[in-house]
Design a protein around this motif. Structure first.
Motif, PDB file in Angstrom:
ATOM      1  N   ARG A   1       2.878 -20.832  27.712  1.00  0.00           N
ATOM      2  CA  ARG A   1       3.753 -21.678  28.537  1.00  0.00           C
ATOM      3  C   ARG A   1       4.628 -22.569  27.657  1.00  0.00           C
ATOM      4  N   ALA A   2       4.615 -22.317  26.336  1.00  0.00           N
ATOM      5  CA  ALA A   2       5.378 -23.159  25.410  1.00  0.00           C
ATOM      6  C   ALA A   2       6.889 -22.979  25.564  1.00  0.00           C
ATOM      7  N   PRO A   3       7.420 -21.748  25.641  1.00  0.00           N
ATOM      8  CA  PRO A   3       8.883 -21.631  25.734  1.00  0.00           C
ATOM      9  C   PRO A   3       9.385 -21.758  27.176  1.00  0.00           C
ATOM     10  N   SER A   4      10.566 -22.346  27.315  1.00  0.00           N
ATOM     11  CA  SER A   4      11.256 -22.349  28.610  1.00  0.00           C
ATOM     12  C   SER A   4      12.312 -21.245  28.637  1.00  0.00           C
ATOM     13  N   LYS A   5      12.773 -20.849  27.459  1.00  0.00           N
ATOM     14  CA  LYS A   5      13.707 -19.740  27.240  1.00  0.00           C
ATOM     15  C   LYS A   5      13.363 -19.161  25.879  1.00  0.00           C
ATOM     16  N   LEU A   6      13.625 -17.875  25.704  1.00  0.00           N
ATOM     17  CA  LEU A   6      13.259 -17.228  24.462  1.00  0.00           C
ATOM     18  C   LEU A   6      14.420 -16.382  23.951  1.00  0.00           C
ATOM     19  N   ALA A   7      14.956 -16.760  22.789  1.00  0.00           N
ATOM     20  CA  ALA A   7      16.008 -15.979  22.129  1.00  0.00           C
ATOM     21  C   ALA A   7      15.387 -15.317  20.912  1.00  0.00           C
ATOM     22  N   MET A   8      15.538 -14.001  20.828  1.00  0.00           N
ATOM     23  CA  MET A   8      15.004 -13.262  19.686  1.00  0.00           C
ATOM     24  C   MET A   8      16.163 -12.810  18.818  1.00  0.00           C
ATOM     25  N   TYR A   9      16.198 -13.327  17.603  1.00  0.00           N
ATOM     26  CA  TYR A   9      17.260 -13.069  16.636  1.00  0.00           C
ATOM     27  C   TYR A   9      16.838 -11.886  15.774  1.00  0.00           C
ATOM     28  N   VAL A  10      17.631 -10.811  15.829  1.00  0.00           N
ATOM     29  CA  VAL A  10      17.271  -9.571  15.142  1.00  0.00           C
ATOM     30  C   VAL A  10      18.376  -9.155  14.178  1.00  0.00           C
ATOM     31  N   GLY A  11      18.032  -8.256  13.273  1.00  0.00           N
ATOM     32  CA  GLY A  11      19.015  -7.746  12.329  1.00  0.00           C
ATOM     33  C   GLY A  11      18.877  -6.252  12.151  1.00  0.00           C
ATOM     34  N   SER A  12      17.695  -5.820  11.803  1.00  0.00           N
ATOM     35  CA  SER A  12      17.464  -4.402  11.528  1.00  0.00           C
ATOM     36  C   SER A  12      17.146  -3.646  12.821  1.00  0.00           C
TER      37      SER A  12
END
Length: 124
Positions: A76-87
């Motif tokens: 329950r920690a995140p209110s929104k989740l952005a996943m930063y990717v490269g490969s």
């Protein structure tokens, strides 16, 4: 005094900007259940126990265990989740998490850091 950063054997969690927490894993990280518990606890600590937008840098991540995915999904920690990717591998990990784990919060994959931060800070 407020804490601004928490590090563990396989992660670094810190305040990116006011109101946003970031989690980085080292190159080649294999994230397991213990790592996941520690990351969730670190995020909650930095956010004062309140849900907060979270940016996860997956660019160096090699694997995330099934149990770790479950722990992250149930957090329950995140209110929104952005996943930063490269490969392609990090993109696959992020898309798999969204598609299979189905987090209960808005979650998106980004290849641009500024876009990820902007989305997290957008109240809309």
């Amino acid at each position: 005094m407020d804490q601004d950063e928490i590090t563990g054997a396989n992660f670094r969690v810190y305040r990116l900007v006011p109101g946003v927490v970031r989690c980085d894993h080292p190159q080649g990280a294999e994230v397991n259940a213990q790592d996941a518990h520690e990351v969730v606890e670190a995020i909650a600590t930095l956010a004062g126990g309140e849900p907060t937008p979270v940016l996860v840098d997956l660019r160096g991540t090699r694997t995330v265990s099934r149990e770790a995915r479950r722990i992250f999904r149930e957090s329950r920690a995140p209110s929104k989740l952005a996943m930063y990717v490269g490969s392609p591998l990090s993109r696959t990990i992020a898309n798999f998490f969204i598609g299979v784990a189905r987090p209960d919060v808005p979650a998106r994959v980004f290849t641009d850091l500024d876009d990820a931060q902007g989305w997290l800070l957008d109240d809309g």
